[in-house]
Design an enzyme around this catalytic site. Structure first.
Site, PDB file in Angstrom:
ATOM      1  N   GLY A 182       0.809  -1.215   0.000  1.00 57.69           N
ATOM      2  CA  GLY A 182       0.000   0.000   0.000  1.00 57.69           C
ATOM      3  C   GLY A 182       0.841   1.262   0.000  1.00 57.69           C
ATOM      4  O   GLY A 182       1.775   1.390   0.794  1.00 57.69           O
ATOM      5  N   TYR A 186      -0.802   7.089   2.931  1.00 59.67           N
ATOM      6  CA  TYR A 186       0.023   7.897   3.834  1.00 59.67           C
ATOM      7  C   TYR A 186       0.989   7.036   4.651  1.00 59.67           C
ATOM      8  O   TYR A 186       2.169   7.353   4.770  1.00 59.67           O
ATOM      9  CB  TYR A 186      -0.864   8.710   4.779  1.00 59.67           C
ATOM     10  CG  TYR A 186      -1.652   9.796   4.100  1.00 59.67           C
ATOM     11  CD1 TYR A 186      -1.015  10.926   3.589  1.00 59.67           C
ATOM     12  CD2 TYR A 186      -3.032   9.705   3.967  1.00 59.67           C
ATOM     13  CE1 TYR A 186      -1.731  11.930   2.960  1.00 59.67           C
ATOM     14  CE2 TYR A 186      -3.763  10.708   3.340  1.00 59.67           C
ATOM     15  CZ  TYR A 186      -3.115  11.814   2.836  1.00 59.67           C
ATOM     16  OH  TYR A 186      -3.826  12.799   2.208  1.00 59.67           O
ATOM     17  N   ALA A 187       0.491   5.940   5.215  1.00 59.37           N
ATOM     18  CA  ALA A 187       1.318   5.115   6.099  1.00 59.37           C
ATOM     19  C   ALA A 187       2.406   4.380   5.327  1.00 59.37           C
ATOM     20  O   ALA A 187       3.582   4.412   5.694  1.00 59.37           O
ATOM     21  CB  ALA A 187       0.434   4.121   6.859  1.00 59.37           C
ATOM     22  N   LYS A 223      -1.777  -1.029  -5.820  1.00 59.37           N
ATOM     23  CA  LYS A 223      -2.611  -1.408  -6.969  1.00 59.37           C
ATOM     24  C   LYS A 223      -2.646  -0.336  -8.052  1.00 59.37           C
ATOM     25  O   LYS A 223      -2.979  -0.629  -9.196  1.00 59.37           O
ATOM     26  CB  LYS A 223      -4.022  -1.768  -6.524  1.00 59.37           C
ATOM     27  CG  LYS A 223      -4.845  -0.639  -5.952  1.00 59.37           C
ATOM     28  CD  LYS A 223      -6.230  -1.158  -5.562  1.00 59.37           C
ATOM     29  CE  LYS A 223      -7.066  -0.075  -4.914  1.00 59.37           C
ATOM     30  NZ  LYS A 223      -8.399  -0.587  -4.502  1.00 59.37           N
ATOM     31  N   VAL A 262      -2.948  -6.810  -4.249  1.00 57.76           N
ATOM     32  CA  VAL A 262      -2.731  -7.906  -3.302  1.00 57.76           C
ATOM     33  C   VAL A 262      -4.011  -8.730  -3.194  1.00 57.76           C
ATOM     34  O   VAL A 262      -5.098  -8.189  -2.998  1.00 57.76           O
ATOM     35  CB  VAL A 262      -2.328  -7.365  -1.915  1.00 57.76           C
ATOM     36  CG1 VAL A 262      -2.168  -8.502  -0.913  1.00 57.76           C
ATOM     37  CG2 VAL A 262      -1.041  -6.551  -2.012  1.00 57.76           C
ATOM     38  N   GLU A 321     -16.776  18.348   5.589  1.00 61.10           N
ATOM     39  CA  GLU A 321     -15.828  18.935   4.640  1.00 61.10           C
ATOM     40  C   GLU A 321     -16.388  18.904   3.217  1.00 61.10           C
ATOM     41  O   GLU A 321     -16.201  19.852   2.443  1.00 61.10           O
ATOM     42  CB  GLU A 321     -14.487  18.202   4.706  1.00 61.10           C
ATOM     43  CG  GLU A 321     -13.710  18.487   5.981  1.00 61.10           C
ATOM     44  CD  GLU A 321     -12.225  18.269   5.837  1.00 61.10           C
ATOM     45  OE1 GLU A 321     -11.461  19.142   6.285  1.00 61.10           O
ATOM     46  OE2 GLU A 321     -11.815  17.232   5.278  1.00 61.10           O
ATOM     47  N   ALA A 341      -5.000  10.692   8.705  1.00 63.34           N
ATOM     48  CA  ALA A 341      -3.752  10.796   7.954  1.00 63.34           C
ATOM     49  C   ALA A 341      -2.591  11.159   8.876  1.00 63.34           C
ATOM     50  O   ALA A 341      -1.462  10.696   8.682  1.00 63.34           O
ATOM     51  CB  ALA A 341      -3.897  11.839   6.849  1.00 63.34           C
TER      52      ALA A 341
END
EC number: 1.6.5.9
Length: 402
Positions: free
Chosen positions: A12, A15-16, A40, A83, A172, A319
């Protein structure tokens, strides 16, 4: 020796995951480990900007940039693949581009929309989930205005938008909508008074993370822009007409030709298939962000349920948390490669800002409430800093909010 290099696999590029990669590639040499990043898509997108692209106040292209633009190809192998299976015991990950072995695994597969089993929600409501959903929604909203303008038989429901959820994403998105609607009305010659925006929230309070003063500011701002709120009103179904809500134990049909679900996210469904003890795509991690029984598997970001020591509830999926987890995991991977113990993760809460369109907002920064233009400015700072932390000054200049 090259053949002795440990295999580090990161799943992935949100952000992480991307934060893990960009920090790790600065901390290790190419000889220390064989690092592979699997995602992906060949792009990273700013998930915290999805509400803007969904409303159409920015282009979907503003959200994204190539993963390879921030990856050091001498140290990291990037693979565009989806994955399909994680075999934690065999230490293998299956993808649609082949099977990958690992010595150290970082799972950061991101989020999906959570509809809580509400009938028809996936079929009839737009989700604020990824770049593709953002493109579809913004295009759909404009198409409805165009259709209204060109039709002899006017359908007022073309100008009606219902948003399910008055949490962070929902509010938002509403803020961006109130910026976009005047532009669309001007473009298609539509009277703005004919546009109807409704927000439906099951909970008794919107934006529960903020004080009553901040919530009142947000409500007043959006109501003055034409938004109608229905708080304490659960949605029980979505259908071709709109949302079905429950009011005083009676069901009511709310009609609109644009309905949006913004009331829940969960971790990747692959988590349930790959690990035990997973709830809504999230697994409880140990204090160093590895999982019970597997000291070489880190789970971070939206798939991680991290409960700080001494507390009972996991941190929310944001995030800010994902970015800090990525930075920390890079250090822990480096420690493992050097035969050193891992360190516990400590989250530093710098605050949260909720935008209300481009020129207003509410938030808490280092424990202090802010609102109005000051909050809007801080939001732009936060968004630009997020890009800077991944891609440096060049990317921040190109993609930032200033």
């Amino acid at each position: 020796m090259a053949q002795d290099r440990k295999k580090v696999l990161v799943l992935g590029a949100g952000y992480a995951g991307l934060q893990t990669i960009t920090k790790l590639q600065k901390q290790i040499s190419a000889d220390e480990a064989e690092v592979t990043l699997i995602n992906k898509n060949d792009y990273h997108y700013e998930a915290t900007w999805l509400h803007e692209a969904s409303a159409g106040t920015i282009s979907y292209e503003d959200l994204l940039y190539p993963v390879e633009s921030v990856v050091n190809k001498d140290k990291v192998n990037f693979v565009k693949a989806e994955v399909t299976k994680i075999d934690r015991n065999a230490k293998k990950v299956e993808t649609d581009a082949g099977i990958f072995d690992f010595d150290i695994l970082v799972v950061s597969l991101g989020f999906e929309s959570e509809t809580f089993g509400i009938k028809g929600m996936k079929d009839y409501a737009f989700q604020i989930e990824n770049v593709l959903t953002a493109r579809k929604l913004s295009r759909h909203i404009e198409d409805k205005f165009a259709n209204y303008a060109s039709s002899k038989q006017k359908d007022d429901k073309d100008l009606a938008i219902i948003v399910g959820g008055a949490g962070f994403t929902g509010v938002e998105f509403l803020g961006e909508l109130t910026d976009r609607i005047p532009e669309l009305c001007n473009k298609y010659g539509v009277e703005q008074s004919k546009v109807k925006i409704t927000c439906v929230e099951a909970a008794p309070k919107m934006l529960p993370m903020f004080s009553d003063e901040l919530v009142n500011h947000a409500v007043n701002y959006l109501e003055n822009k034409g938004v109608e709120f229905k708080i304490g009103t659960p949605i029980v179904a979505a259908n071709e007409k709109g949302f079905v809500v429950k009011v005083n134990d009676e069901e009511q049909q709310l009609e609109a030709n644009t309905v949006v679900w913004a009331a829940g996210v969960r971790g990747s469904k692959l988590m349930e298939e790959s690990f035990e003890g997973v709830k809504r795509g999230r697994i409880v991690t140990k204090q160093d962000l590895t999982i019970e029984g597997y000291d070489d598997i880190f789970v971070i970001g939206d798939c991680s349920a991290f409960i700080p020591a001494g507390e009972e509830r996991p941190l929310p999926t944001t995030a800010q948390i994902a970015t800090q987890q990525g930075e920390h995991t890079a250090k822990n991977v480096k420690n493992i490669l050097e035969g050193q113990p891992t360190n516990e993760f400590e989250y530093v809460d710098r605050g949260t800002v909720c935008s209300l369109g481009a020129h207003d907002g509410v938030g808490v920064v280092y424990g202090r409430d802010i609102q109005g233009k000051k909050a809007a400015f801080m939001k732009k700072v936060i968004d630009t800093r997020a890009v800077f932390k991944l891609g440096g000054i060049g990317l921040a200049f190109k993609k930032g909010k200033f």
